[in-house]
Design a protein around this motif. Sequence first.
Motif, short mmCIF file in Angstrom:
data_model
loop_
_atom_site.label_atom_id
_atom_site.label_comp_id
_atom_site.label_asym_id
_atom_site.label_seq_id
_atom_site.Cartn_x
_atom_site.Cartn_y
_atom_site.Cartn_z
N SER A 31 0.85 -1.18 0.00
CA SER A 31 0.00 0.00 0.00
C SER A 31 0.89 1.24 0.00
CB SER A 31 -0.95 0.01 1.20
OG SER A 31 -0.29 -0.24 2.42
N LEU A 78 -4.76 6.25 -2.51
CA LEU A 78 -4.19 5.07 -1.88
C LEU A 78 -4.13 3.93 -2.90
CD1 LEU A 78 -3.08 3.71 0.65
CD2 LEU A 78 -5.43 3.12 1.28
N LEU A 118 -2.79 0.03 -4.02
CA LEU A 118 -2.52 -1.28 -3.42
C LEU A 118 -2.21 -2.26 -4.54
CD1 LEU A 118 -2.51 -3.05 -0.82
CD2 LEU A 118 -4.93 -3.52 -1.29
N SER A 176 -8.35 3.81 -6.75
CA SER A 176 -7.78 3.03 -5.65
C SER A 176 -8.20 1.57 -5.72
CB SER A 176 -8.22 3.62 -4.30
OG SER A 176 -7.77 2.80 -3.24
N VAL A 192 -7.86 -0.42 -3.30
CA VAL A 192 -8.45 -0.74 -1.99
C VAL A 192 -9.97 -0.69 -2.08
CG1 VAL A 192 -8.65 0.00 0.42
CG2 VAL A 192 -6.43 0.10 -0.74
N THR A 209 -8.85 -0.22 5.67
CA THR A 209 -7.51 0.04 6.18
C THR A 209 -7.59 0.64 7.57
OG1 THR A 209 -7.44 2.26 5.20
CG2 THR A 209 -6.61 0.42 3.85
N CYS A 220 5.83 3.31 2.46
CA CYS A 220 4.85 2.31 2.03
C CYS A 220 4.62 1.33 3.17
CB CYS A 220 5.30 1.57 0.77
SG CYS A 220 6.66 0.40 1.03
N THR A 268 3.22 2.02 -7.89
CA THR A 268 3.88 1.78 -6.61
C THR A 268 5.27 2.38 -6.59
OG1 THR A 268 2.62 -0.26 -6.22
CG2 THR A 268 4.69 -0.01 -5.01
N THR A 272 -6.73 -6.71 -6.78
CA THR A 272 -5.87 -5.53 -6.75
C THR A 272 -4.74 -5.60 -7.76
OG1 THR A 272 -4.38 -6.36 -5.01
CG2 THR A 272 -6.38 -5.18 -4.30
#
Length: 207
Positions: free
Chosen positions: A30, A38, A40, A106, A108, A115, A81, A71, A97
Motif C-alpha cells: 500500500s 491510496l 494497493l 484506488s 483498496v 484500512t 509504504c 507503486t 488488486t
Amino acid sequence: MWIDVKSLQALDCYRLLTSLVTPRPIAWVSSYSKTGVLNLAPFSFFQMVTDQPPTLMISTQHKADGSRKDTSLNIAATGECVINLVPYALIDAMNQTAAALAADESEVALAGLTTVASAKVAVPRLELAPAAFECTLAQLQPYPAEQPSCELIFLQVQSVYLNPAVLNAQGRPDPHKLDLVSRLGGSDYSRVAADVFSLQRPASGQR
C-alpha cells in the motif's frame, strides 16, 4: 538441457524464471500517490535483504509500454509504504488488486478492503492482513542502469504489525495460523502452511 536465456523472448524468459524460482512470497504494497490516492498492488519479486538494519526489497517491473508502476512512483514521491502479507483468506481480494487501474483510482476500494492507521508511517495497513511492515525508502535503483526494466526498491522497516491471533504459545508467528500464500509459475499459487517441517542445522564444525 541448457537454455541460452539471451535467445528467449522477454515473456518466455519471465515464464521460465517465475516457474523455477518458487515459491515466492507476496508483498501486498500500500502506498500514497502525490495527490493522496491510496494504491494497493501485489509483487512476488520480494525478499529480505538484511536484519541490520531490517530491510526488505521489492522489484517493480515496468509496464508493457515501458512506463513505471504506480507503486514505484508513489514510493519515490513520498518515501513510504506498507508491505502487507497475504493470507489465503484474502487471495481473491489480492487478485482483484492486480488489475490495471488508472493512477487516480484506488485498488483498496475496488476490492472492498478496509484500512487502519499505521504506527510510524502515513500510509495505512490493511485491517485484515495478519502482518504488515511499515517501511521508509532506503534506496531506489533502476535496473539495469543502461536500459531499466524495473526498479529495485530497498525499504527499511520501521515497525511491524502482528495480529496476536497468529502467534504460537511462545509468542512467535505460527506459519499455520498465518496461512500465507506464495506465487508459483503462471497463474499458480501455494499455501505456505500446507506442509511445514523442521530441520535443525548441524552444529558448528560438522561437515
